[in-house]
Design a protein around this motif. Structure first.
Motif, PDB file in Angstrom:
ATOM      1  N   UNK A  33       2.137   4.807 -16.122  1.00 22.23           N
ATOM      2  CA  UNK A  33       3.555   4.582 -16.351  1.00 22.23           C
ATOM      3  C   UNK A  33       4.109   3.490 -15.461  1.00 22.23           C
ATOM      4  N   UNK A  34       5.413   3.392 -15.469  1.00 25.19           N
ATOM      5  CA  UNK A  34       6.085   2.326 -14.720  1.00 25.19           C
ATOM      6  C   UNK A  34       5.840   2.464 -13.224  1.00 25.19           C
ATOM      7  N   UNK A  35       5.632   1.340 -12.553  1.00 26.07           N
ATOM      8  CA  UNK A  35       5.375   1.347 -11.112  1.00 26.07           C
ATOM      9  C   UNK A  35       6.505   0.638 -10.385  1.00 26.07           C
ATOM     10  N   UNK A  36       6.707   1.053  -9.149  1.00 26.69           N
ATOM     11  CA  UNK A  36       7.681   0.404  -8.293  1.00 26.69           C
ATOM     12  C   UNK A  36       6.908  -0.269  -7.168  1.00 26.69           C
ATOM     13  N   UNK A  37       7.071  -1.560  -7.038  1.00 22.36           N
ATOM     14  CA  UNK A  37       6.388  -2.309  -5.991  1.00 22.36           C
ATOM     15  C   UNK A  37       7.386  -2.697  -4.910  1.00 22.36           C
ATOM     16  N   UNK A  38       6.908  -2.781  -3.701  1.00 16.31           N
ATOM     17  CA  UNK A  38       7.781  -3.171  -2.606  1.00 16.31           C
ATOM     18  C   UNK A  38       6.989  -3.573  -1.385  1.00 16.31           C
ATOM     19  N   UNK A  39       7.700  -4.060  -0.410  1.00 15.20           N
ATOM     20  CA  UNK A  39       7.113  -4.490   0.846  1.00 15.20           C
ATOM     21  C   UNK A  39       6.912  -3.273   1.738  1.00 15.20           C
ATOM     22  N   UNK A  40       5.708  -3.122   2.285  1.00 11.40           N
ATOM     23  CA  UNK A  40       5.367  -1.987   3.139  1.00 11.40           C
ATOM     24  C   UNK A  40       4.948  -2.515   4.499  1.00 11.40           C
ATOM     25  N   UNK A  41       5.426  -1.866   5.569  1.00 16.11           N
ATOM     26  CA  UNK A  41       5.124  -2.273   6.941  1.00 16.11           C
ATOM     27  C   UNK A  41       4.038  -1.375   7.511  1.00 16.11           C
ATOM     28  N   UNK A  42       2.999  -1.971   8.074  1.00 13.23           N
ATOM     29  CA  UNK A  42       1.926  -1.230   8.728  1.00 13.23           C
ATOM     30  C   UNK A  42       2.162  -1.299  10.233  1.00 13.23           C
ATOM     31  N   UNK A  43       2.506  -0.164  10.840  1.00 10.49           N
ATOM     32  CA  UNK A  43       2.858  -0.136  12.260  1.00 10.49           C
ATOM     33  C   UNK A  43       1.672  -0.438  13.169  1.00 10.49           C
ATOM     34  N   UNK A  44       0.469  -0.073  12.752  1.00 12.10           N
ATOM     35  CA  UNK A  44      -0.697  -0.293  13.605  1.00 12.10           C
ATOM     36  C   UNK A  44      -1.000  -1.772  13.791  1.00 12.10           C
ATOM     37  N   UNK A  45      -0.883  -2.542  12.711  1.00 17.58           N
ATOM     38  CA  UNK A  45      -1.221  -3.965  12.793  1.00 17.58           C
ATOM     39  C   UNK A  45       0.004  -4.851  12.925  1.00 17.58           C
ATOM     40  N   UNK A  46       1.185  -4.321  12.645  1.00 13.87           N
ATOM     41  CA  UNK A  46       2.407  -5.106  12.722  1.00 13.87           C
ATOM     42  C   UNK A  46       2.550  -6.088  11.570  1.00 13.87           C
ATOM     43  N   UNK A  47       1.908  -5.791  10.442  1.00 10.42           N
ATOM     44  CA  UNK A  47       1.965  -6.682   9.289  1.00 10.42           C
ATOM     45  C   UNK A  47       2.629  -5.992   8.113  1.00 10.42           C
ATOM     46  N   UNK A  48       3.025  -6.787   7.140  1.00  6.23           N
ATOM     47  CA  UNK A  48       3.593  -6.257   5.904  1.00  6.23           C
ATOM     48  C   UNK A  48       2.754  -6.737   4.732  1.00  6.23           C
ATOM     49  N   UNK A  49       2.802  -5.972   3.644  1.00 10.23           N
ATOM     50  CA  UNK A  49       2.137  -6.375   2.418  1.00 10.23           C
ATOM     51  C   UNK A  49       2.847  -5.723   1.238  1.00 10.23           C
ATOM     52  N   UNK A  50       2.678  -6.307   0.068  1.00 11.36           N
ATOM     53  CA  UNK A  50       3.292  -5.780  -1.144  1.00 11.36           C
ATOM     54  C   UNK A  50       2.321  -4.808  -1.786  1.00 11.36           C
ATOM     55  N   UNK A  51       2.818  -3.630  -2.139  1.00 12.39           N
ATOM     56  CA  UNK A  51       1.989  -2.614  -2.767  1.00 12.39           C
ATOM     57  C   UNK A  51       2.872  -1.690  -3.588  1.00 12.39           C
ATOM     58  N   UNK A  52       2.263  -0.815  -4.340  1.00  8.80           N
ATOM     59  CA  UNK A  52       3.017   0.184  -5.078  1.00  8.80           C
ATOM     60  C   UNK A  52       3.560   1.230  -4.128  1.00  8.80           C
TER      61      UNK A  52
END
Length: 83
Positions: A33-52
């Protein structure tokens, strides 16, 4: 080699990857079905990435970022002090 053939040889791989990604996303849409994508912050590495992300979760807002909350990676001097 003709310039048209060189241009086609450079463009075709991008077109194939785009078609593959479209088919992959369409199959995912049909099964989940429909997915919602967004920017997610990873606290361990201090990086962000786009994911569901889940429907009830919010995406990461960069304006809310506080650099003092970031987990700094260990430096070599800190590791040497512990040993």
């Amino acid at each position: 080699m003709e310039p048209q053939l060189i241009a086609i040889a450079l463009i075709v791989p991008f077109i194939l990857v785009f078609i593959y990604a479209g088919i992959h996303e369409y199959r995912r849409y049909k099964s989940e079905g429909r997915a919602k994508y967004g920017l997610v912050y990873d606290e361990e590495t201090g990086t962000t990435h786009v994911t569901g992300i889940a429907e009830d979760d919010e995406g990461y807002d960069p304006s809310d970022f506080d650099p003092s909350d970031h987990n700094e990676p260990e430096t070599t001097t800190e590791r040497d002090d512990r040993t």
